[in-house]
Design an enzyme around this catalytic site. Structure first.
Site, PDB file in Angstrom:
ATOM      1  N   CYS A 258      -0.165  -8.249  -1.186  1.00  0.00           N
ATOM      2  CA  CYS A 258      -0.213  -7.074  -0.302  1.00  0.00           C
ATOM      3  C   CYS A 258       0.981  -7.027   0.649  1.00  0.00           C
ATOM      4  O   CYS A 258       1.557  -5.968   0.891  1.00  0.00           O
ATOM      5  CB  CYS A 258      -1.453  -7.119   0.595  1.00  0.00           C
ATOM      6  SG  CYS A 258      -3.017  -7.194  -0.230  1.00  0.00           S
TER       7      CYS A 258
ATOM      8  N   ASP B 216      -3.098   5.161  -2.777  1.00  0.00           N
ATOM      9  CA  ASP B 216      -2.380   4.046  -2.166  1.00  0.00           C
ATOM     10  C   ASP B 216      -1.648   3.299  -3.282  1.00  0.00           C
ATOM     11  O   ASP B 216      -2.209   3.100  -4.374  1.00  0.00           O
ATOM     12  CB  ASP B 216      -3.362   3.064  -1.503  1.00  0.00           C
ATOM     13  CG  ASP B 216      -3.803   3.526  -0.110  1.00  0.00           C
ATOM     14  OD1 ASP B 216      -3.516   4.679   0.259  1.00  0.00           O
ATOM     15  OD2 ASP B 216      -4.425   2.711   0.599  1.00  0.00           O
TER      16      ASP B 216
ATOM     17  N   ASP C   2       0.824  -1.220   0.000  1.00  0.00           N
ATOM     18  CA  ASP C   2       0.000   0.000   0.000  1.00  0.00           C
ATOM     19  C   ASP C   2       0.853   1.263   0.000  1.00  0.00           C
ATOM     20  O   ASP C   2       0.395   2.328  -0.409  1.00  0.00           O
ATOM     21  CB  ASP C   2      -0.888   0.078   1.259  1.00  0.00           C
ATOM     22  CG  ASP C   2      -1.828  -1.102   1.375  1.00  0.00           C
ATOM     23  OD1 ASP C   2      -1.817  -1.962   0.483  1.00  0.00           O
ATOM     24  OD2 ASP C   2      -2.554  -1.162   2.387  1.00  0.00           O
TER      25      ASP C   2
ATOM     26  N   HIS D 108      -7.801  -0.950  -3.391  1.00  0.00           N
ATOM     27  CA  HIS D 108      -6.647  -1.718  -3.877  1.00  0.00           C
ATOM     28  C   HIS D 108      -7.057  -2.693  -4.984  1.00  0.00           C
ATOM     29  O   HIS D 108      -8.059  -3.400  -4.877  1.00  0.00           O
ATOM     30  CB  HIS D 108      -5.922  -2.435  -2.732  1.00  0.00           C
ATOM     31  CG  HIS D 108      -5.539  -1.476  -1.652  1.00  0.00           C
ATOM     32  ND1 HIS D 108      -5.290  -1.846  -0.362  1.00  0.00           N
ATOM     33  CD2 HIS D 108      -5.380  -0.117  -1.675  1.00  0.00           C
ATOM     34  CE1 HIS D 108      -4.998  -0.782   0.375  1.00  0.00           C
ATOM     35  NE2 HIS D 108      -5.042   0.284  -0.409  1.00  0.00           N
TER      36      HIS D 108
ATOM     37  N   ASP E 175      -5.439  -5.358  -6.128  1.00  0.00           N
ATOM     38  CA  ASP E 175      -4.818  -6.684  -6.211  1.00  0.00           C
ATOM     39  C   ASP E 175      -5.634  -7.834  -5.604  1.00  0.00           C
ATOM     40  O   ASP E 175      -5.090  -8.929  -5.397  1.00  0.00           O
ATOM     41  CB  ASP E 175      -3.384  -6.661  -5.659  1.00  0.00           C
ATOM     42  CG  ASP E 175      -3.268  -6.007  -4.299  1.00  0.00           C
ATOM     43  OD1 ASP E 175      -4.256  -5.433  -3.816  1.00  0.00           O
ATOM     44  OD2 ASP E 175      -2.168  -6.073  -3.711  1.00  0.00           O
TER      45      ASP E 175
HETATM   46  N1  NVA Z   1     -10.129  -4.445  -0.736  1.00  0.00           N
HETATM   47  C1  NVA Z   1      -9.860  -5.738  -1.283  1.00  0.00           C
HETATM   48  C2  NVA Z   1      -8.531  -6.296  -0.845  1.00  0.00           C
HETATM   49  C3  NVA Z   1      -7.418  -5.784  -1.635  1.00  0.00           C
HETATM   50  C4  NVA Z   1      -6.156  -6.546  -1.409  1.00  0.00           C
HETATM   51  C5  NVA Z   1     -10.901  -6.716  -0.822  1.00  0.00           C
HETATM   52  O1  NVA Z   1     -11.328  -6.631   0.318  1.00  0.00           O
HETATM   53  O2  NVA Z   1     -11.267  -7.595  -1.594  1.00  0.00           O
END
Ligand code: NVA
Length: 366
Positions: free
Chosen positions: A350, A195, A107, A244, A246
């Protein structure tokens, strides 16, 4: 001359990586950016303070095991230096009752070529997290004369940076999805906020998720900072908490990406991949119905894998469906148990940040 830092994507052979640390981790108090991101039914709403020691120890053991596994596969591993996260912080613009953790590094640190940049996070509790990586940055700086050690413009994070009362009422899932579709997020546009884990690096192209943690002004900032790269804003309308990229859109090798089937890339944004013969396949279903306790993320951490090279990937050891899919897609899978580390900010991708991958800046989408 030693070249320490180089990485242009998430799949070329990995040689050197940073693995996060869980020690001293804190569940931060609510603040304008974070309260919007804790699911309404989460047991974590309203809770804050040091994470239970037993959970920290279990996460630390799994992080150590990941580091050991990487070393056994020829990858050099560095670890950050945690601060005492359970202390208040203050700037001229805000005061927060605690920091959070140095998990996950993905991040905070964005590696593009010979540059590692600390990001411009919108969480106040993460404002000083970069300090945990500064000893490593100094070391790379001393050893690699070409290493560019950079800090993105620091956001001020005053009250003007957030839409207040954005999620104050118990809004429905449908309403959340509508807001995602309308690209209506909690941050304002008074300054760039982003991020690093919202940035997907594919050589000459950066695909950046516009969502709760990265705003439009950041996209514009990226365009001007990297004039030689192409910046594409992407968004995934099926995600009620877009944070995020990923666990949503994960490349495995040149030409192949797995996409979360609940968060498909819209048709319009798929064109660039299709025009260049890239295949986007639905990721396998997660093996679990719920995330582990005290976890902010969704069960889709199942697809948050760490690619070691075009044929090798580390997956979470209980994610049987994801591992089976990797096998079918021609990847050799290294299973690593990691669910105890999930509550500390995510899974295997991550929990790491690239220092060195072989390969250069390819143009995959000419
Ligand atoms: N916000 C995403 C995780 C990202 C690594 C989720 O909760 O699926």
């Amino acid at each position: 001359m030693t070249k320490i830092v180089n990485s242009w994507n998430d799949f070329d052979p990995l040689k050197h990586v940073i693995v996060g640390r869980a020690e001293h981790s804190v569940i931060p108090p609510e603040e304008p950016a974070t309260s919007e991101k804790v699911p309404i039914d989460s047991e974590m709403r309203g809770m804050w303070g040091p994470r239970p020691l037993e959970t920290v120890e279990k996460a630390a053991a799994q992080l150590d095991f990941l580091a050991k596994t990487l070393e056994e596969h020829g990858v050099k591993v560095d670890r950050p230096t945690p601060l005492q996260w359970n202390q208040h912080i203050q700037t001229p613009d805000f005061r927060n009752d605690s920091m959070m953790t140095c998990m996950p590094p993905r991040d905070i640190l964005l590696t593009i070529g010979n540059e590692i940049m600390a990001s411009a996070n919108s969480f106040r509790c993460r404002y000083f997290e970069y300090l945990a990586y500064w000893p490593l940055m100094k070391q790379y700086f001393d050893e690699d004369p070409e290493f560019k050690w950079t800090q993105a413009p620091r956001p001020r994070l005053t009250d003007k940076s957030y839409k207040h009362n954005y999620y104050d009422e118990q809004i429905s899932l449908e309403e959340r999805l509508e807001r995602t579709a309308n690209k209506d997020f909690v941050t304002t546009e008074v300054e760039p906020m982003w991020d690093a884990a919202d940035v997907l690096r594919l050589g000459k192209d950066l695909f950046i998720q516009h969502g709760l943690t990265t705003n439009r002004t950041a996209m514009e900032w990226f365009k001007r900072y990297y004039p030689d790269l192409r910046v594409h804003a992407v968004n995934f309308p099926g995600d009620p908490y877009p944070i995020h990229i990923d666990a949503t859109f994960v490349p495995l090798r040149p030409g192949l990406i797995i996409n979360n089937p609940q968060r498909r890339l819209p048709e319009e944004q798929r064109k660039i991949f299709e025009a260049n013969d890239w295949q986007i396949v639905d990721a396998a279903q997660p093996a679990h119905d719920t995330p582990p306790p005290l976890c902010y993320s969704s069960v889709w951490l199942s697809m948050n894998c760490l690619v070691l090279d075009h044929k090798t990937v580390i997956c979470e050891a209980s994610e049987v469906h994801q591992m089976e899919q990797m096998d079918k897609l021609g990847m050799n899978v290294i299973p690593v148990p990691f669910r105890d580390a999930y509550p500390f900010g995510g899974a295997l991708h991550c929990a790491t940040a690239d220092v060195y991958r072989e390969g250069g800046c390819e143009d995959y989408f000419p």
